[in-house]
Design a protein around this motif. Sequence first.
Motif, PDB file in Angstrom:
ATOM      1  N   UNK A 210      -4.687  13.910 -12.777  1.00 38.06           N
ATOM      2  CA  UNK A 210      -6.024  13.324 -12.657  1.00 38.06           C
ATOM      3  C   UNK A 210      -5.945  11.814 -12.440  1.00 38.06           C
ATOM      4  N   UNK A 211      -5.045  11.150 -13.149  1.00 35.80           N
ATOM      5  CA  UNK A 211      -4.888   9.704 -12.963  1.00 35.80           C
ATOM      6  C   UNK A 211      -4.335   9.393 -11.575  1.00 35.80           C
ATOM      7  N   UNK A 212      -3.457  10.236 -11.073  1.00 28.16           N
ATOM      8  CA  UNK A 212      -2.882  10.026  -9.745  1.00 28.16           C
ATOM      9  C   UNK A 212      -3.961  10.152  -8.665  1.00 28.16           C
TER      10      UNK A 212
ATOM     11  N   UNK B 230       0.832  -1.205   0.000  1.00 31.88           N
ATOM     12  CA  UNK B 230       0.000   0.000   0.000  1.00 31.88           C
ATOM     13  C   UNK B 230       0.868   1.257   0.000  1.00 31.88           C
ATOM     14  N   UNK B 231       1.907   1.265   0.801  1.00 26.88           N
ATOM     15  CA  UNK B 231       2.784   2.434   0.866  1.00 26.88           C
ATOM     16  C   UNK B 231       3.480   2.673  -0.471  1.00 26.88           C
ATOM     17  N   UNK B 232       3.908   1.592  -1.123  1.00 25.61           N
ATOM     18  CA  UNK B 232       4.576   1.723  -2.412  1.00 25.61           C
ATOM     19  C   UNK B 232       3.616   2.267  -3.466  1.00 25.61           C
ATOM     20  N   UNK B 233       2.373   1.830  -3.416  1.00 27.39           N
ATOM     21  CA  UNK B 233       1.382   2.312  -4.384  1.00 27.39           C
ATOM     22  C   UNK B 233       1.071   3.784  -4.156  1.00 27.39           C
ATOM     23  N   UNK B 234       0.985   4.195  -2.889  1.00 26.28           N
ATOM     24  CA  UNK B 234       0.736   5.608  -2.614  1.00 26.28           C
ATOM     25  C   UNK B 234       1.910   6.467  -3.088  1.00 26.28           C
ATOM     26  N   UNK B 235       3.123   5.987  -2.848  1.00 25.49           N
ATOM     27  CA  UNK B 235       4.302   6.728  -3.305  1.00 25.49           C
ATOM     28  C   UNK B 235       4.299   6.855  -4.821  1.00 25.49           C
ATOM     29  N   UNK B 236       3.934   5.776  -5.507  1.00 20.41           N
ATOM     30  CA  UNK B 236       3.888   5.804  -6.970  1.00 20.41           C
ATOM     31  C   UNK B 236       2.827   6.780  -7.462  1.00 20.41           C
ATOM     32  N   UNK B 237       1.694   6.825  -6.767  1.00 20.05           N
ATOM     33  CA  UNK B 237       0.630   7.757  -7.158  1.00 20.05           C
ATOM     34  C   UNK B 237       1.094   9.196  -7.001  1.00 20.05           C
ATOM     35  N   UNK B 238       1.807   9.489  -5.933  1.00 17.52           N
ATOM     36  CA  UNK B 238       2.309  10.852  -5.733  1.00 17.52           C
ATOM     37  C   UNK B 238       3.340  11.214  -6.799  1.00 17.52           C
TER      38      UNK B 238
END
Length: 225
Positions: free
Chosen positions: A101-103, A85-93
């Motif tokens: 918009x995709x982020x 989850x943390x890695x996905x949030x970092x990738x989104x940022x």
Amino acid sequence: MSTGVIITLIVIVAVVLVVAAVLALRARGSQHGGSLKRRFGPEYDLAVARHDGDTKAAERELAERVRRHGSLRTLPLEPAERERFEARWAAAQERFVDSPREAVGEADRLLAELAGARGFPDGGQYEEQLTALSVHHAHHVEGYRRVHRVTHARADDAQGGGAGTEEMRASMVEARALFEALVRPDRHDARRQRTGTEAGEPAPAARESRAPHAWSLGKRRPKES
């Protein structure tokens, strides 16, 4: 003592009891409202505004939320699951730089999945999930509401094609508070980790969150020297 005097005394006592009961009910209602206001904080004010200033209606709504979801017990995350989850949030940022918009859409999906993993209603029931989250994370749930609203805003809205970049950035920054509250180990996890350590298992290494700080949204991260 005459019958008339006795009847008068009975009436006076009855009136005193009724007045005392009314005052007690009012005091209890005031305490109940104060308790809800302390518990829900900004959500209390939003509920009052949604009911056009009718505090009684707002408090009935909030009390119903507590009745339905107050006994919910969150589920723990496994360390590997927390890291994902943390890695996905970092990738989104990081993605916000080129595709804001995709982020924000990914942040919306991620919060829904994370809340579901912690035992809240499934993300497919957004309103029910948001309601449950408001009972346990009242001071952070507005961020989720904002990213969800931005994600589902029509691209052809009247003023400027939906949410602007600054609005999307602000929503994602605010949503991070709920993400951190949900991904953070709670007391149940801490007890489990202590039990495992006492049984001879290695304690999980302390580390900082992989997600970049909120200020990095929309900026390139500096390279390490």
